[in-house]
Design an enzyme around this catalytic site. Structure first.
Site, PDB file in Angstrom:
ATOM      1  N   ARG A  52       0.836  -1.213   0.000  1.00  0.00           N
ATOM      2  CA  ARG A  52       0.000   0.000   0.000  1.00  0.00           C
ATOM      3  C   ARG A  52       0.867   1.260   0.000  1.00  0.00           C
ATOM      4  O   ARG A  52       0.546   2.253  -0.664  1.00  0.00           O
ATOM      5  CB  ARG A  52      -0.964  -0.021   1.201  1.00  0.00           C
ATOM      6  CG  ARG A  52      -2.026   1.068   1.139  1.00  0.00           C
ATOM      7  CD  ARG A  52      -3.109   0.880   2.185  1.00  0.00           C
ATOM      8  NE  ARG A  52      -2.599   1.080   3.534  1.00  0.00           N
ATOM      9  CZ  ARG A  52      -3.323   0.938   4.641  1.00  0.00           C
ATOM     10  NH1 ARG A  52      -4.609   0.617   4.561  1.00  0.00           N
ATOM     11  NH2 ARG A  52      -2.799   1.122   5.832  1.00  0.00           N
ATOM     12  N   LYS A 151      -2.525   7.000   0.996  1.00  0.00           N
ATOM     13  CA  LYS A 151      -2.264   7.336   2.399  1.00  0.00           C
ATOM     14  C   LYS A 151      -1.148   8.376   2.403  1.00  0.00           C
ATOM     15  O   LYS A 151       0.035   8.058   2.505  1.00  0.00           O
ATOM     16  CB  LYS A 151      -1.884   6.066   3.169  1.00  0.00           C
ATOM     17  CG  LYS A 151      -2.088   6.197   4.664  1.00  0.00           C
ATOM     18  CD  LYS A 151      -2.143   4.842   5.322  1.00  0.00           C
ATOM     19  CE  LYS A 151      -2.021   4.928   6.833  1.00  0.00           C
ATOM     20  NZ  LYS A 151      -3.049   5.716   7.494  1.00  0.00           N
ATOM     21  N   GLU A 184     -16.042   6.618   6.026  1.00  0.00           N
ATOM     22  CA  GLU A 184     -15.242   5.961   7.071  1.00  0.00           C
ATOM     23  C   GLU A 184     -15.095   6.934   8.226  1.00  0.00           C
ATOM     24  O   GLU A 184     -15.621   8.039   8.177  1.00  0.00           O
ATOM     25  CB  GLU A 184     -13.872   5.583   6.503  1.00  0.00           C
ATOM     26  CG  GLU A 184     -13.081   6.780   5.985  1.00  0.00           C
ATOM     27  CD  GLU A 184     -11.748   6.407   5.335  1.00  0.00           C
ATOM     28  OE1 GLU A 184     -11.224   5.335   5.631  1.00  0.00           O
ATOM     29  OE2 GLU A 184     -11.253   7.223   4.541  1.00  0.00           O
TER      30      GLU A 184
HETATM   31  N1  PMP Z   1      -9.159   4.960   7.208  1.00  0.00           N
HETATM   32  C1  PMP Z   1      -8.249   5.915   7.441  1.00  0.00           C
HETATM   33  C2  PMP Z   1      -8.537   7.297   6.978  1.00  0.00           C
HETATM   34  C3  PMP Z   1      -7.063   5.614   8.115  1.00  0.00           C
HETATM   35  O1  PMP Z   1      -6.153   6.550   8.339  1.00  0.00           O
HETATM   36  C4  PMP Z   1      -6.854   4.292   8.568  1.00  0.00           C
HETATM   37  C5  PMP Z   1      -5.634   3.953   9.368  1.00  0.00           C
HETATM   38  N2  PMP Z   1      -4.510   3.864   8.596  1.00  0.00           N
HETATM   39  C6  PMP Z   1      -7.824   3.325   8.294  1.00  0.00           C
HETATM   40  C7  PMP Z   1      -8.966   3.692   7.610  1.00  0.00           C
HETATM   41  C8  PMP Z   1      -7.641   1.896   8.720  1.00  0.00           C
HETATM   42  O2  PMP Z   1      -6.668   1.285   7.899  1.00  0.00           O
HETATM   43  P1  PMP Z   1      -5.755   0.098   8.433  1.00  0.00           P
HETATM   44  O3  PMP Z   1      -6.647  -0.974   8.910  1.00  0.00           O
HETATM   45  O4  PMP Z   1      -4.959  -0.317   7.242  1.00  0.00           O
HETATM   46  O5  PMP Z   1      -4.912   0.656   9.524  1.00  0.00           O
END
Ligand code: PMP
Length: 285
Positions: A52, A151, A184
């Site tokens: 990622r 990200k 989210e």
């Molecule tokens: N959404 C956002 C905006 C985030 O910053 C994160 C954390 N990285 C997540 C969802 C959850 O992703 P992950 O399970 O890969 O940590």
């Protein structure tokens, strides 16, 4: 205790780990990052996080000056140097130092930073009793403006929503996309249970495709719980039987109230509990 940081190609003491004031990561949020977690000395889904990170970098035309293999080694070496078997790792790649203009072509040397530390995002009682959250007025960034799948070091959209949550006395806040659909939370993905079925917004709702989210979807499959990606609106959340959030730092955390509406019975539900337990078992396997 001072930390040991991986900086570009070597481990250095914390006080030596510095970036230039001309770094475009600082000046413009031009860069990408990842948050990973290690359990009993093993990083959970290391490859998925590294993939990622490189996908995020590719999307912003940032060439990471390390191979994926070297990056994985840097993560493990940094954890070892800090004697952390159970830890949190922050991987950061900045665009590097450049001029006082946006042009990324006028930068040189992207900076690769690996920080290992401990993390406990929320107190234990939140995991047992569940979170209260509110919907933020700040919309999730339109994916045609900046894809939430990247990200990037630009987290102000999420921080603006997080501020709204905190001002309402909540540690997380729900974010909707430009169509008013559930996207989210500020740092976590969202799931609901309706009539025994697990539902979560699809990637095109404008979300980061969480690695914890994917793991939980797999766990649901293994547990015989029907799980679907489906467009959701707030009404679907308000009237759900259960709700929970997922994220690397938060893991699986129940939500028992949204915008003053109790979810289900107002206590963490059985499917949430099951998936939370299964997740803990998975990360320790
Ligand atoms: N959404 C956002 C905006 C985030 O910053 C994160 C954390 N990285 C997540 C969802 C959850 O992703 P992950 O399970 O890969 O940590």
């Amino acid at each position: 205790m001072p930390r040991t940081i991986f900086m570009n190609d070597s481990l250095v003491p914390e006080h030596e780990a510095k970036v230039s004031v001309f770094d475009h990561g600082l000046l413009y949020g031009d860069g990408v990052f990842e948050g990973l977690r290690s359990y009993s000395g093993k990083v959970f889904r290391l490859e998925a996080h590294i993939d990622r990170l490189y996908d995020s970098a590719r999307a912003i035309c940032l060439a990471i000056p390390l191979s994926k293999q070297a990056m994985a080694k840097a993560v493990n070496d940094t954890l070892a140097a800090n004697q952390l078997a159970d830890g949190y790792v922050r991987l950061v790649v900045t665009r590097g130092a450049g001029g006082l203009g946006l042009d990324p072509n006028k930068t040189s040397h992207p900076q690769v930073i690996v920080i290992a530390d401990t993390i406990s995002l929320y107190p234990r009682e939140f995991y047992e009793q569940g979170l209260r959250i509110v919907t933020a007025a700040t919309q999730r960034t339109h994916s045609a403006a900046l894809s939430p799948r990247i990200k990037s070091l630009n987290y102000l959209n999420n921080i603006m929503a997080k501020l709204e949550g905190l001002q309402a006395g909540c540690v997380e806040a729900l974010m909707l996309n430009h169509k008013g659909e559930v996207a989210e939370c500020t740092g976590d993905n969202v799931f609901v249970v309706r009539s025994g079925r697990l539902l979560t917004p699809p990637p095109d709702a404008g979300i980061l495709e969480g690695i914890t989210r994917n793991a939980v979807m797999e766990l649901a499959g293994a547990a015989g719980i029907d799980c679907r990606e489906q467009t959701l609106v707030r009404h679907d959340l308000y009237t759900a039987d259960e709700c929970f959030l997922t994220g690397t730092a938060a893991e699986v955390i129940p939500v028992v109230e949204i915008d003053g509406r109790k979810i289900g019975l107002g206590v963490p539900g059985p499917i949430t509990q099951r998936l939370k337990d299964d997740f803990h078992a998975l990360v320790r396997r």
